[in-house]
Design a protein around this motif. Structure first.
Motif, PDB file in Angstrom:
ATOM      1  N   VAL A 240       0.872  -1.171   0.000  1.00  0.00           N
ATOM      2  CA  VAL A 240       0.000   0.000   0.000  1.00  0.00           C
ATOM      3  C   VAL A 240       0.912   1.224   0.000  1.00  0.00           C
ATOM      4  O   VAL A 240       1.664   1.438   0.959  1.00  0.00           O
ATOM      5  N   VAL A 241       0.866   1.992  -1.066  1.00  0.00           N
ATOM      6  CA  VAL A 241       1.790   3.109  -1.223  1.00  0.00           C
ATOM      7  C   VAL A 241       1.126   4.411  -0.786  1.00  0.00           C
ATOM      8  O   VAL A 241      -0.096   4.486  -0.604  1.00  0.00           O
ATOM      9  N   THR A 242       1.935   5.438  -0.644  1.00  0.00           N
ATOM     10  CA  THR A 242       1.426   6.736  -0.198  1.00  0.00           C
ATOM     11  C   THR A 242       0.773   7.525  -1.323  1.00  0.00           C
ATOM     12  O   THR A 242       0.095   8.532  -1.065  1.00  0.00           O
ATOM     13  N   LEU A 243       0.989   7.119  -2.551  1.00  0.00           N
ATOM     14  CA  LEU A 243       0.423   7.846  -3.690  1.00  0.00           C
ATOM     15  C   LEU A 243      -1.099   7.820  -3.651  1.00  0.00           C
ATOM     16  O   LEU A 243      -1.705   6.839  -3.214  1.00  0.00           O
ATOM     17  N   ASP A 244      -1.701   8.894  -4.139  1.00  0.00           N
ATOM     18  CA  ASP A 244      -3.149   8.970  -4.295  1.00  0.00           C
ATOM     19  C   ASP A 244      -3.437   9.089  -5.786  1.00  0.00           C
ATOM     20  O   ASP A 244      -2.962  10.018  -6.448  1.00  0.00           O
ATOM     21  N   SER A 245      -4.202   8.154  -6.329  1.00  0.00           N
ATOM     22  CA  SER A 245      -4.447   8.111  -7.776  1.00  0.00           C
ATOM     23  C   SER A 245      -5.079   9.396  -8.292  1.00  0.00           C
ATOM     24  O   SER A 245      -4.749   9.854  -9.394  1.00  0.00           O
TER      25      SER A 245
END
Length: 613
Positions: A240-245
């Motif tokens: 689970v990455v910190t990026l927000d799509s």
């Protein structure tokens, strides 16, 4: 003396020949028989020795060879784990696809080769050469990971012989296409991570393959599957990455608009959460589609956010002012004579873009005066400047957990001179990466606390296996290092950096909904031919954040060598798109609007000044 005639001299030889005629024939036969018997006995001894070796000495070795030919260890592939964004949206997953193979030994119908090559768009001559080189083999890949159309086409051919077959393999799929391509990376045909998170966390994502043993006959056909010795595969972990799509999509759209308007060589943008230093978006152009990386330009592989270094220009100035304030070498209300645009430092003559007289520390930053910064540099001296840039993390990697990150360039202090005293404060003689720069500015926005940037929020292990001590958790702890006092950081953000946006070089980044703070940067690049600073090649950048009274998000946009237009200032090229990304991000996160005016109240500024006294 008796002399013999020639005829008489030949008589003894004749007598010898005549005597040989009287040797018994049985004697000659016995000699031949003995020789033959000797040869047979020697041959029998050699054969016997070989039989003894095979039966007693080499038995185990040959038994192992036979066992290897009969027993085959088949790999059970592990399914690579998924990659999810911070809200659980799927960024990368793994599906099952069919791959086509051929058994060259069994191939009889040559017409099928031509039909397969036409359907799968293979070079027929090259494929036939492969078949010829591997004609004794029992397995040869034809094409791996067929598309649905290719699979249905091959099945429709109704191939007559049993030389063709399918095997199921895992195929990496990226549902969002090109979204966050450089941050994610991809997996090659053999499932190995290449670039981005796929490479950095390959040991976690790929899992551990299992195996089972198969019994084969002399023709290589499987006659038994030994499940008693089966070792199950351990599937890969989900990251689970910190990026927000959504934020990533906003960011990439703004970068694309920069490309269309300014035609730069490259550009990048980073969005960070101020409180946690989590990367909400990281984008770089040129880019590529993760599902179709074939045939892309080589320059598109480079993640310029972490692997491109440049002189930061004026975006470095707040760090120098922060260091001077922290050491007490200057005061917030101190003024500097900017010499009306010309100032000599030794043999060097410095210039400002405009002719300024006396400027306060705030106006030195707001108007981005190089002469004012050079005078602050003289107060710090070279050791103090060196301490300042290294304290904020320049010259070393941030540890962003992505392969290919560069550490920037900060020359050893012993190589600095009087030119460095004037150049460093204006952002020259030092090279940084975009991720270094925004991480340093996060420290200012977060009350002087330098955090390590983060890309991983969590790991999900779908296996029921305990983690060994050799496999520590990969989620990095939140490490905080105080660089400057909260009072110094707050004053810089809420006074000069806010006024940079309201009345300075960053006016095009103003927002009605939020009080924005920021700093522009317009750095000249060296001319490859002359080695001197070019008047045409620039790196235009802008760093901004909001709300100023309680910063939540920071955005950095860097545009490398814009090729159209006359003015390549950071506030003109990078400022507007950075402000749009900032606004969209804050509204998406439902951050309340600021109801105060754009200019901070004078009592707030005075309160900060008093705290610094």
């Amino acid at each position: 003396m008796l002399c013999l005639s020639g005829e008489e001299q030949q008589k003894p030889d004749l007598r010898e020949k005549q005597s040989l005629k009287f040797v018994p024939s049985n004697l000659r036969n016995s000699w031949r028989t003995g020789s033959l018997v000797l040869i047979v006995v020697l041959a029998w001894l050699v054969i016997s020795a070989r039989l003894v070796y095979l039966q007693y000495i080499g038995h185990r070795q040959f038994a192992r060879v036979v066992a290897r030919q009969q027993v085959y260890k088949e790999k059970i592939p592990a399914r690579p784990g998924d990659i999810l964004d911070r809200n659980g949206r799927l960024l990368a997953t793994t599906i099952v696809s069919n791959s086509l193979y051929v058994v060259p030994q069994r191939l009889e119908n040559e017409k099928s080769v031509a039909r397969i090559c036409d359907l799968l768009q293979l070079d027929q001559a090259a494929f036939r050469n492969r078949l010829q080189e591997n004609q004794d083999k029992l397995f040869l890949w034809v094409k791996r990971r067929l598309s649905d159309r290719e699979l249905s086409g091959v099945r429709a051919l109704d191939l007559s012989d049993d030389a063709w077959g399918f095997r199921q393999e895992y195929r990496r799929q990226y549902p969002q296409g090109a979204l966050a391509a450089h941050a994610l990376g991809l997996r090659d045909i053999d499932g190995k991570g290449q670039g981005g998170l796929e490479e950095a966390f390959n040991h976690l994502i790929c899992g551990q393959d299992g195996h089972r043993f198969l019994i084969r006959d002399a023709h290589g056909r499987v006659i038994e599957v030994r499940n008693d010795s089966r070792v199950a595969a351990r599937n890969g972990e989900t990251l689970v990455v910190t990026l927000d799509s959504i934020i990533q999509l906003y960011t990439e759209r703004q970068l694309q608009s920069i490309v269309e308007e300014w035609k730069p060589k490259s550009a990048c943008a980073i969005v960070m959460d101020v409180k946690t230093c989590e990367v909400l978006a990281m984008a770089s152009v040129p880019t590529f589609d993760l599902n179709h990386p074939e045939g892309i330009d080589e320059s598109a592989w480079k993640n310029t956010a972490i692997a491109s270094i440049y002189e930061p220009g004026s975006t470095l100035k707040p760090f120098i002012v922060a260091a001077a304030l922290e050491k007490g070498l200057i005061q917030t209300d101190e003024e500097f004579d900017c010499e009306h645009g010309e100032y000599r430092m030794g043999k060097r003559l410095l210039h400002d873009h405009h002719s300024y007289g006396v400027l306060s520390v705030t106006d030195v930053l707001v108007k981005s005066s190089n002469i004012g910064m050079a005078k602050i540099g003289e107060k710090l001296t070279n050791p103090g400047l060196y301490e300042a840039v290294t304290a904020f993390g320049f010259g070393q990697k941030t540890g962003i957990q992505l392969p290919g990150e560069l550490g920037g360039i900060v020359r050893p202090l012993k190589n600095w001179n009087i030119y460095s005293t004037g150049s460093i404060p204006m952002g020259q003689e030092i090279a940084v990466t975009p991720v270094q720069l925004i991480t340093g500015h996060v420290a200012l926005a977060n009350q002087g606390k330098l955090l390590n940037p983060r890309l991983i929020r969590d790991q999900i292990d779908h296996n029921y296996f305990p983690r060994s001590e050799e496999e520590p958790a990969q989620v990095r702890p939140l490490v905080s290092t105080p660089i400057v006092s909260p009072e110094v950081a707050d004053w810089l953000v809420q006074v000069p950096m806010v006024e940079t946006v309201t009345r300075g070089t960053g006016r095009k980044a103003q927002l009605e909904e939020y009080v924005v703070f920021g700093k522009t940067g317009t750095a000249q690049k060296p001319d490859p031919q002359t080695g001197k600073y070019s008047s045409e090649l620039h790196v235009s950048s802008f760093i901004c954040g909001a709300p100023a009274h309680d910063p939540r998000v920071l955005v950095l946009v860097v545009v490398n060598e814009p090729s159209v237009g006359e003015n390549h200032y950071g506030g003109t090229i990078a400022g507007p798109p950075a402000a749009k990304i900032l606004k969209q991000t804050l509204m998406y996160q439902r951050v309340p609007f600021d109801h105060s005016s754009q200019t901070p109240p004078e009592r707030t500024a005075q309160k900060l000044r008093n705290a610094l006294r």
